[in-house]
Design a protein around this motif. Structure first.
Motif, PDB file in Angstrom:
ATOM      1  N   PHE A 157      26.517 -49.815  13.990  1.00  0.00           N
ATOM      2  CA  PHE A 157      27.617 -49.703  14.948  1.00  0.00           C
ATOM      3  C   PHE A 157      28.849 -50.356  14.346  1.00  0.00           C
ATOM      4  N   ASP A 158      29.926 -49.579  14.255  1.00  0.00           N
ATOM      5  CA  ASP A 158      31.185 -50.069  13.712  1.00  0.00           C
ATOM      6  C   ASP A 158      32.303 -49.587  14.633  1.00  0.00           C
ATOM      7  N   PRO A 159      33.022 -50.507  15.296  1.00  0.00           N
ATOM      8  CA  PRO A 159      34.040 -50.087  16.263  1.00  0.00           C
ATOM      9  C   PRO A 159      35.355 -49.648  15.647  1.00  0.00           C
ATOM     10  N   ARG A 160      35.505 -49.740  14.340  1.00  0.00           N
ATOM     11  CA  ARG A 160      36.781 -49.400  13.717  1.00  0.00           C
ATOM     12  C   ARG A 160      37.084 -47.907  13.867  1.00  0.00           C
ATOM     13  N   GLY A 161      38.391 -47.592  13.905  1.00  0.00           N
ATOM     14  CA  GLY A 161      38.807 -46.207  13.991  1.00  0.00           C
ATOM     15  C   GLY A 161      38.265 -45.535  15.236  1.00  0.00           C
ATOM     16  N   ARG A 162      37.704 -44.338  15.069  1.00  0.00           N
ATOM     17  CA  ARG A 162      37.115 -43.613  16.199  1.00  0.00           C
ATOM     18  C   ARG A 162      35.688 -44.067  16.495  1.00  0.00           C
ATOM     19  N   GLY A 163      35.196 -45.019  15.706  1.00  0.00           N
ATOM     20  CA  GLY A 163      33.871 -45.570  15.935  1.00  0.00           C
ATOM     21  C   GLY A 163      32.793 -44.831  15.168  1.00  0.00           C
TER      22      GLY A 163
END
Length: 388
Positions: A157-163
């Motif tokens: 899980f990476d919240p950066r950008g659009r996810g």
């Protein structure tokens, strides 16, 4: 007058590029139909704090440079309490660290998702925000809450950008047969699963494939990973017609597969849909012998390789396209950076053919009742000889 041969070649290249550009523009209403995306690369947020953490008396493996095998060896040398402490202090790093124990990644990502949900809920009532800010924050909080639902196993899980997100369907630790699904355009954290066109989403594809495998081999433990670990194109503009985002995503896919191998997961079949097949084509030469068993592309615009041999992979290479898929109207060329090259379903490419006569459109390859789903399930289960 005799026209020089090189002039003829140049004219053919120019004409081909023009045809490609016109085909894309005509099919999408122009380049404006797609917006340019900034590729998310590098480690997830929190890497600097992770590198500065010397609580164990040793340097922690650098998320940017340590190999998944090195990461796996590092965690194997820790106690359970030490692993838990790292996950609590650095949830985004541990949750996205290829080679870290799978169960620990699940736990770390649950922590990261809860933290992001709470931040979104705070933004939703922030007096300094606009009505639009509050609405966006509430949607984000709901999305995070959905991923936190009981039974969901979030492997990345990476919240950066659009996810970005990866989810495991099944028990990865017990699985004997596994698959990884790499999606194409318009897929991100918000569209990872949806009610409309469910079998065009990674979640719908993964769930359908796993159900089919369970029906075919009820005694075989299986797991399917829906992987959205790269920035996908939006619409059918320049991003979809070039390899820029695929070039950024390919190393991430290769590293993810190496991470599965480092933690003892059986080598998966990798399923690549649409633009995802471009990512797979660029990643394939950088995967190891134990990283995957089969490479299956469907609805592919090309893999930026002329032949299956050019993929330089020991995996079996398969391709499927149904006659109603609009991707068949896209010119299979690569000129001046536009287009993705040869059609993987062309016999000259050298891939094994997956039947897809019952599939419908561009996103129906893993829909229940299709011959393509049945064939792909057989491949993942280790019965390629049954595919006709």
């Amino acid at each position: 007058m005799t026209v020089p041969r090189n002039a003829v070649r140049r004219s053919k290249r120019t004409l081909t590029a023009a045809v490609l550009a016109l085909a894309v523009a005509a099919g999408t209403g122009g380049w404006a139909a797609g917006t340019a995306q900034t590729a998310v690369t590098g480690p997830a947020p929190g890497a600097a704090a992770w590198r500065a953490d010397h609580s164990l008396g040793v340097a922690l493996p650098d998320p940017a440079s340590a190999s998944p095998a090195e990461v796996a060896r590092f965690f194997a040398g820790l106690t359970g309490a030490q692993q838990q402490a790292l996950a609590a202090r650095h949830p985004l790093t541990v949750g996205n660290l290829d080679g870290a124990p799978v169960a620990l990644r699940y736990e770390a990502n649950s922590r990261a998702l809860r933290a992001e949900r709470d931040r979104a809920l705070a933004r939703a009532t922030d007096p300094a925000g606009t009505l639009q800010d509050h609405q966006q924050a509430r949607r984000a909080a709901a999305r995070y809450a959905a991923l936190l639902a009981p039974g969901r196993r979030i492997l990345a899980f990476d919240p950066r950008g659009r996810g970005q997100v990866a989810e495991v369907h099944g028990d990865l630790a017990a699985a004997r047969r596994t698959a990884v699904i790499v999606p194409g355009s318009d897929i991100d954290l918000a569209t990872f699963d949806r009610a409309t066109d469910p079998y065009g989403t990674p979640t719908g594809m993964a769930a359908s494939l796993r159900r089919r495998m369970a029906a075919e081999a009820p005694g075989v433990p299986t797991a399917v990973i829906a992987w959205v670990g790269y920035t996908t194109p939006v619409g059918l503009g320049p991003d979809a017609a070039t390899g820029r985002l695929a070039e950024a995503g390919a190393p991430r896919l290769a590293r993810f597969l190496a991470g599965l191998a480092a933690t003892g997961t059986p080598a998966p079949a990798v399923l690549c849909h649409s633009y995802g097949s471009v990512v797979c084509g660029l990643a394939a030469p950088h995967t190891g012998r134990g990283d995957l068993t089969d490479l299956i592309v469907f609805g592919s615009p090309g893999m930026r390789r002329d032949t299956a041999a050019d993929l330089r992979t020991p995996a079996r290479v398969w391709a499927a396209r149904d006659t109603s898929d609009w991707i068949g109207d896209v010119p299979n060329v690569e000129v001046l950076g536009l287009g993705h090259g040869a059609d993987p379903t062309d016999p000259a490419f050298g891939a094994r053919r997956v039947p897809a006569q019952r599939a419908k459109g561009h996103t129906g390859y893993l829909a229940p009742g299709t011959d393509s789903l049945r064939a792909i399930a057989a491949i993942v289960l280790g019965h390629p000889e049954t595919v006709r």
